[in-house]
Design a protein around this motif. Structure first.
Motif, PDB file in Angstrom:
ATOM      1  N   VAL A  80       0.858  -1.182   0.000  1.00 15.19           N
ATOM      2  CA  VAL A  80       0.000   0.000   0.000  1.00 15.19           C
ATOM      3  C   VAL A  80       0.898   1.237   0.000  1.00 15.19           C
ATOM      4  CG1 VAL A  80      -1.819   1.252   1.220  1.00 15.19           C
ATOM      5  CG2 VAL A  80      -1.765  -1.260   1.313  1.00 15.19           C
ATOM      6  N   VAL A  81       0.795   2.027  -1.067  1.00 12.51           N
ATOM      7  CA  VAL A  81       1.596   3.249  -1.179  1.00 12.51           C
ATOM      8  C   VAL A  81       0.894   4.343  -0.380  1.00 12.51           C
ATOM      9  CG1 VAL A  81       2.559   4.955  -2.757  1.00 12.51           C
ATOM     10  CG2 VAL A  81       2.462   2.558  -3.431  1.00 12.51           C
ATOM     11  N   MET A  82       1.666   5.001   0.475  1.00 11.11           N
ATOM     12  CA  MET A  82       1.113   6.000   1.382  1.00 11.11           C
ATOM     13  C   MET A  82       1.660   7.392   1.048  1.00 11.11           C
ATOM     14  SD  MET A  82      -0.234   3.812   3.900  1.00 11.11           S
ATOM     15  CE  MET A  82      -0.315   4.835   5.311  1.00 11.11           C
ATOM     16  N   LYS A  83       1.039   8.376   1.621  1.00 12.24           N
ATOM     17  CA  LYS A  83       1.479   9.773   1.606  1.00 12.24           C
ATOM     18  C   LYS A  83       1.796  10.296   0.212  1.00 12.24           C
ATOM     19  CE  LYS A  83       4.624  10.204   4.828  1.00 12.24           C
ATOM     20  NZ  LYS A  83       5.533  10.204   5.935  1.00 12.24           N
ATOM     21  N   GLY A  84       2.982  10.829  -0.010  1.00 13.26           N
ATOM     22  CA  GLY A  84       3.365  11.557  -1.217  1.00 13.26           C
ATOM     23  C   GLY A  84       2.790  11.058  -2.525  1.00 13.26           C
TER      24      GLY A  84
END
Length: 122
Positions: A80-84
């Motif tokens: 799961v890619v988070m933030k930016g």
């Protein structure tokens, strides 16, 4: 005509870069065209060049994320890619969201992901 000096515009551009909103601010400059409050040509050209570089980096990161997700998927991990980068998808022009690093969550299996990266996974 803009009431800001060349130096003010350069400072604005520098601040936008430090806050990772350089592309977003460039997009907003279109709204200033109607009243002539645009940065001087030399600042605008540098700003556009910086955003083009940002766009190229975004495209490289997108390729890297796909490769990384494929690697972890082969080992049964969901990434799961988070933030930016993840937040960039909410932007009008996603590649205008500056991203310095990649924050990933492995749904409670971060240690296994670390082992795979180190080459210790089975």
């Amino acid at each position: 005509m803009s009431s800001l000096s060349d130096e003010d515009w350069r400072g604005c551009m520098q601040q936008a870069g430090q806050q990772s909103v350089l592309g977003l601010c460039l997009d907003a400059l279109d709204k200033l065209k109607s009243n002539g409050a645009m940065p001087p040509r030399n600042v605008l050209i540098k700003w556009i060049g910086s955003v083009v570089t940002l766009e190229k980096e975004y495209e490289r990161q997108k390729v890297f994320i796909k490769e990384l997700a494929s690697f972890f998927s082969k080992h049964g991990l969901k990434m799961v890619v988070m933030k930016g980068y993840g937040l960039s998808k909410l932007y009008h022009i996603p590649k205008h969201r500056g991203n310095c690093d990649l924050d990933v969550y492995f749904c409670g299996k971060g240690q296994y992901a670390d082992e795979l990266i180190k080459g210790e996974g089975h």
